[in-house]
Design an enzyme around this catalytic site. Structure first.
Site, PDB file in Angstrom:
ATOM      1  N   ARG A 117     -22.413 -26.082 -18.582  1.00  0.00           N
ATOM      2  CA  ARG A 117     -21.568 -25.456 -17.562  1.00  0.00           C
ATOM      3  C   ARG A 117     -20.981 -24.154 -18.086  1.00  0.00           C
ATOM      4  O   ARG A 117     -20.811 -23.206 -17.344  1.00  0.00           O
ATOM      5  CB  ARG A 117     -20.442 -26.425 -17.161  1.00  0.00           C
ATOM      6  CG  ARG A 117     -20.063 -26.292 -15.724  1.00  0.00           C
ATOM      7  CD  ARG A 117     -19.292 -27.438 -15.188  1.00  0.00           C
ATOM      8  NE  ARG A 117     -18.465 -28.107 -16.186  1.00  0.00           N
ATOM      9  CZ  ARG A 117     -17.725 -29.166 -15.914  1.00  0.00           C
ATOM     10  NH1 ARG A 117     -17.720 -29.665 -14.715  1.00  0.00           N
ATOM     11  NH2 ARG A 117     -16.988 -29.738 -16.844  1.00  0.00           N
ATOM     12  N   ARG A 118     -20.685 -24.137 -19.388  1.00  0.00           N
ATOM     13  CA  ARG A 118     -20.081 -22.921 -19.968  1.00  0.00           C
ATOM     14  C   ARG A 118     -21.032 -22.309 -20.997  1.00  0.00           C
ATOM     15  O   ARG A 118     -21.022 -22.695 -22.179  1.00  0.00           O
ATOM     16  CB  ARG A 118     -18.732 -23.270 -20.609  1.00  0.00           C
ATOM     17  CG  ARG A 118     -17.610 -23.384 -19.568  1.00  0.00           C
ATOM     18  CD  ARG A 118     -16.370 -23.962 -20.153  1.00  0.00           C
ATOM     19  NE  ARG A 118     -16.572 -25.333 -20.589  1.00  0.00           N
ATOM     20  CZ  ARG A 118     -16.046 -25.863 -21.693  1.00  0.00           C
ATOM     21  NH1 ARG A 118     -15.300 -25.126 -22.491  1.00  0.00           N
ATOM     22  NH2 ARG A 118     -16.277 -27.110 -22.011  1.00  0.00           N
TER      23      ARG A 118
ATOM     24  N   GLY B 231     -22.265 -48.231 -25.932  1.00  0.00           N
ATOM     25  CA  GLY B 231     -22.621 -47.179 -26.884  1.00  0.00           C
ATOM     26  C   GLY B 231     -23.835 -47.490 -27.729  1.00  0.00           C
ATOM     27  O   GLY B 231     -24.927 -47.734 -27.220  1.00  0.00           O
TER      28      GLY B 231
ATOM     29  N   ASP C 223     -14.983 -48.072 -15.713  1.00  0.00           N
ATOM     30  CA  ASP C 223     -16.076 -47.909 -16.667  1.00  0.00           C
ATOM     31  C   ASP C 223     -16.616 -49.276 -17.097  1.00  0.00           C
ATOM     32  O   ASP C 223     -17.830 -49.506 -17.099  1.00  0.00           O
ATOM     33  CB  ASP C 223     -15.574 -47.117 -17.887  1.00  0.00           C
ATOM     34  CG  ASP C 223     -16.667 -46.901 -18.911  1.00  0.00           C
ATOM     35  OD1 ASP C 223     -17.515 -46.012 -18.705  1.00  0.00           O
ATOM     36  OD2 ASP C 223     -16.696 -47.646 -19.908  1.00  0.00           O
TER      37      ASP C 223
ATOM     38  N   LYS D 138     -20.317 -51.114 -16.333  1.00  0.00           N
ATOM     39  CA  LYS D 138     -21.151 -51.736 -17.378  1.00  0.00           C
ATOM     40  C   LYS D 138     -21.421 -53.205 -17.032  1.00  0.00           C
ATOM     41  O   LYS D 138     -22.529 -53.704 -17.248  1.00  0.00           O
ATOM     42  CB  LYS D 138     -20.459 -51.604 -18.739  1.00  0.00           C
ATOM     43  CG  LYS D 138     -20.429 -50.157 -19.230  1.00  0.00           C
ATOM     44  CD  LYS D 138     -19.422 -49.976 -20.347  1.00  0.00           C
ATOM     45  CE  LYS D 138     -19.443 -48.572 -20.910  1.00  0.00           C
ATOM     46  NZ  LYS D 138     -18.308 -48.279 -21.777  1.00  0.00           N
TER      47      LYS D 138
END
Ligand SMILES: NC(=O)C1=CN([C@@H]2O[C@H](COP(=O)(O)OP(=O)(O)OC[C@H]3O[C@@H](n4cnc5c(N)ncnc54)[C@H](O)[C@@H]3O)[C@@H](O)[C@H]2O)C=CC1
Ligand SMILES: N[C@@H](CC=O)C(=O)O
Ligand code: NA
Length: 430
Positions: free
Chosen positions: A48-49, A136, A203, A207
């Site tokens: 984005r940047r 993760g 979140d 999951k």
């Protein structure tokens, strides 16, 4: 034999996870090539940047036009680590349409639109892998999808959000305040872009939906998952838990009903005994128990959040997808053949810890016990502590349905002698 023409990878997003994916792809390039059987080349990085300096990423690979990157036609694998629903969803489907397979870490999207994304991957004969989306670095999706494909999973229970485990651990072990602990988790790269997704349980619920879907071969969406976050957990709750020889964790629990005809999925804080292995899961670590007919109980444990651990799971998927690509195959797609209904929270059966503020006078205990009995909820222990004409009553129940417990609490609130219900917490892991 090593193929010399490289497999081309487009990286979408170069934040906490994306920057680690790029770093490992570069520093481990030779090993990855040897394991895959062809070199992998970072062919473009959508950000984005663009002006931000990104160590190790040549500036000519950087673009703000993610759509053009996934439409290039020469990309073998798109790695989506932008997060959120849009533009990630459109970019993934566009990638399939233009011949790429996809590796994603995006649990929010998969829990909402997993079925459609799997269908799109299948329609175009491409892979959709997402090991990083749940817990993760811990290998969990592939063990459930592949290693346990011959068994019957009945229950998945665990800690699947690193941020909230980090916060609860800090609150319990150091007495840290909630905000202070959350700020630290954010600085360490554990929290979502909007950390309310973590603390309000969205979140973990995403999951849980993904895990339940794979474990029970049925479709479970985010909306099917009962959810309570951890923001209401207080120091008093931790003190109560300690009195019972317990601690408090935010758990995700996916269960097959005893008759096997339905499933449930839920996320909420719960007391667990200090002797249970989940009680000693510290910091941003995750741990998940899987219970299956033949295997018995399995435990998966490891770093559940953070740039490098999550990138490890992404890279594992990248290698698998690249290998499939070279051999002209794809991995297993969605398996939802059982199409079991997902029951509501009322059907869940567990134990409860209820803390009541009551009048300290004769007969109150009997009155309270009668309400429990009338609703078919059996009491395990009661502890009463007087304080200036008032008393606090802590009741721990035997296993009861959430519906029965709800009815009990509603009736208790109507008793004149019950001044208030200070807290209700489920007790798991016994
Ligand atoms: N941070 C973690 O520990 C874990 C994160 N995940 C998931 O990985 C994904 C990425 O997470 P993080 O790296 O932590 O987030 P992040 O916010 O650090 O990185 C996302 C990056 O995507 C960029 N971005 C946003 N829109 C874009 C667009 N249209 N085109 C190109 N770039 C765009 C943002 O500028 C940002 O740099 C999310 O789906 C998250 O849920 C999964 C497991 C663990
Ligand atoms: N915000 C998530 C990141 C990993 O999925 C978490 O804290 O677990
Ligand atoms: Na994982």
């Amino acid at each position: 034999m090593m193929r010399t023409r490289p497999l081309k990878v487009a990286l979408l997003g170069c934040g906490v996870v994306g920057s680690e994916v790029a770093r490992i792809m570069t520093t481990h390039a030779d090993d990855l090539a040897a394991r895959i059987g062809a070199p992998v080349e970072l062919a473009g990085v959508a950000v984005r940047r663009p002006s931000k300096l990104r160590e190790g990423i040549p500036q000519d690979l950087v673009t703000t036009d993610a759509t053009a990157l996934v439409k290039r036609g020469d990309i073998d694998v798109v790695v989506e680590v932008i997060g959120g629903i849009e533009p990630a969803r459109t970019l993934i489907t566009t990638a399939f349409e233009h011949g790429a397979s996809v590796v994603s870490a995006n649990k929010a999207l998969l829990a909402q639109d997993g079925a459609a994304l799997h269908a799109a991957a299948g329609q175009h004969g491409k892979d959709l892998y997402y090991e990083a989306a749940v817990a993760g670095a811990i290998p969990l999706i592939r063990p459930l999808r592949e290693s346990l494909a011959g068994d019957k999973v009945n229950r998945v229970l665990g800690i699947v959000n690193g941020t909230t485990n980090f916060i609860l651990d800090k609150m319990d072990s150091t007495g840290a305040g909630y905000q202070e602990a959350l700020d630290e988790a954010t600085a360490l790269g554990y929290a979502e872009a909007d950390p309310t997704a973590d603390v309000e349980g969205f979140d973990a619920a995403a999951k849980a939906a993904i895990l339940a879907g794979i474990a029970f071969h049925t479709r479970v969406r985010l909306d099917d998952v009962y959810r309570e976050g951890m923001a209401e957990v207080t120091a008093a709750d931790f003190a109560s838990a300690r009195n019972m020889g317990c601690t408090i964790k935010l758990l995700a629990i996916c269960e097959r009903a005893e008759d096997g005809q339905s499933v449930t999925a839920r996320v909420h804080p719960a007391m667990i005994p200090l002797s249970h292995p989940l009680a000693s899961v510290r910091g941003a670590y995750n741990a998940v128990f899987v219970e299956s007919d033949a295997s018995g109980q399995l435990m998966f444990y490891g770093p559940g959040a953070g740039g490098a651990p999550t990138a490890s799971a992404v890279l594992g998927d990248l290698v698998a997808v690249c290998r499939n690509r070279l051999s002209g195959t794809t991995g297993p797609g969605e398996s939802a053949y059982t199409a079991l209904p997902v029951s509501g929270m009322g059907e869940v059966v567990t134990r409860y810890h209820i803390s009541l503020d009551v009048a300290d006078k004769p007969g109150v205990l009997a009155q309270v016990a009668t309400v429990f009995a009338e609703h078919g909820v059996s009491i395990d222990t009661v502890r009463q502590q007087g304080k200036d004409g008032e008393a606090s009553l802590v009741v721990v129940t035997h296993r009861a349905s959430d519906a029965a417990l709800g009815g009990t609490v509603e009736a208790l609130r109507k008793l004149d002698t019950v001044r208030g219900v200070a807290s209700i917490m489920r007790v798991e892991g016994e």
